[in-house]
Design a protein around this motif. Sequence first.
Motif, PDB file in Angstrom:
ATOM      1  N   THR A 166      36.177  43.356  35.265  1.00 20.62           N
ATOM      2  CA  THR A 166      36.390  42.729  36.391  1.00 20.62           C
ATOM      3  C   THR A 166      35.333  42.729  37.418  1.00 20.62           C
ATOM      4  N   VAL A 168      31.113  33.849  44.253  1.00 24.78           N
ATOM      5  CA  VAL A 168      32.251  34.590  44.815  1.00 24.78           C
ATOM      6  C   VAL A 168      32.135  35.387  46.092  1.00 24.78           C
ATOM      7  N   ASP A 177      37.821  31.215  37.607  1.00 31.14           N
ATOM      8  CA  ASP A 177      38.233  31.618  36.172  1.00 31.14           C
ATOM      9  C   ASP A 177      37.564  32.467  35.412  1.00 31.14           C
ATOM     10  N   HIS A 198      38.477  42.343  47.940  1.00 32.26           N
ATOM     11  CA  HIS A 198      39.206  41.307  47.195  1.00 32.26           C
ATOM     12  C   HIS A 198      38.456  40.013  47.151  1.00 32.26           C
ATOM     13  N   ALA A 199      38.748  39.089  46.159  1.00 37.07           N
ATOM     14  CA  ALA A 199      37.716  37.798  46.375  1.00 37.07           C
ATOM     15  C   ALA A 199      38.443  36.846  47.184  1.00 37.07           C
ATOM     16  N   ARG A 211      39.336  32.838  43.936  1.00 37.74           N
ATOM     17  CA  ARG A 211      39.036  33.269  42.515  1.00 37.74           C
ATOM     18  C   ARG A 211      38.186  32.110  41.847  1.00 37.74           C
ATOM     19  N   LYS A 231      28.680  35.413  40.056  1.00 35.38           N
ATOM     20  CA  LYS A 231      29.556  35.995  38.851  1.00 35.38           C
ATOM     21  C   LYS A 231      29.515  35.486  37.409  1.00 35.38           C
ATOM     22  N   CYS A 247      38.525  37.820  38.546  1.00 36.81           N
ATOM     23  CA  CYS A 247      38.352  37.981  40.034  1.00 36.81           C
ATOM     24  C   CYS A 247      39.497  38.657  40.583  1.00 36.81           C
ATOM     25  N   SER A 248      39.491  40.234  39.870  1.00 34.18           N
ATOM     26  CA  SER A 248      40.727  40.898  40.400  1.00 34.18           C
ATOM     27  C   SER A 248      40.050  42.186  40.266  1.00 34.18           C
ATOM     28  N   THR A 260      40.892  30.134  52.050  1.00 29.54           N
ATOM     29  CA  THR A 260      41.676  29.785  51.030  1.00 29.54           C
ATOM     30  C   THR A 260      42.731  29.215  51.644  1.00 29.54           C
TER      31      THR A 260
END
Length: 229
Positions: A82, A109, A102, A96-97, A100, A67, A73-74, A122
Amino acid sequence: MRLDKFLAHHLGISRTLVGRELKAQNVTVDGEIVKSGSYQLSLDQVVKYQGEEITPVVDKRYFMLNKPQGYVCSTDDPDHPTILYFIDEPMAEKLHAAGRLDLDTTGLVLLTDDGQWSHRITSPKHHCEKSYLVTVESALEEKLIKIFEDGIQLNNERDKTKPAKLEILDDFHARLIISEGRYHQVKRMFAAVGNHVVELHRERIGTIMLDIEEGEYRPLTESEVKSIS
């Protein structure tokens, strides 16, 4: 996504053969013959091959992305582009990530549509390590190694962070390895010791190392996927 890529994926044939089928007028989109493989297909369009509708079938997917700054990250954001900008895959919005970054943080990612797999990254109970390269504003001191190892009390947090490994690379650069993912954790950890993070780059999640150029993405290997357990 491109029509030729969609057809190659769902028909299981090469793009060369796809091109031949398009030229033979065997493909329609919403009832109209399309002969260009570069045609940009949207998800709500109906694609037929030799009169038979192609129903998209998507297995669980796993990708890494390097990234750049300036992307969120959405899947949808009214103010910023995005990370899906870089992903040319069918139904990319289903991805989806898994952890995430910032807006101004760069690096690794992991994207997937496998919710259980991303949960193993997560969830705090799985202790999945993340490694970051950090550039700070003020010179780093050796005593910080022990402070980070002992855990740091973040502002507005009840408990200290879990032990973290700080490797000082030079006066203003370090590698930090953490095993949890609190909100803006790395930046807040350095703020708690009176320093400011200028640049932040994630290089590893678990044993998965970032190995592609900025802005590029690739599928994870089978062994990489299985390494998250």
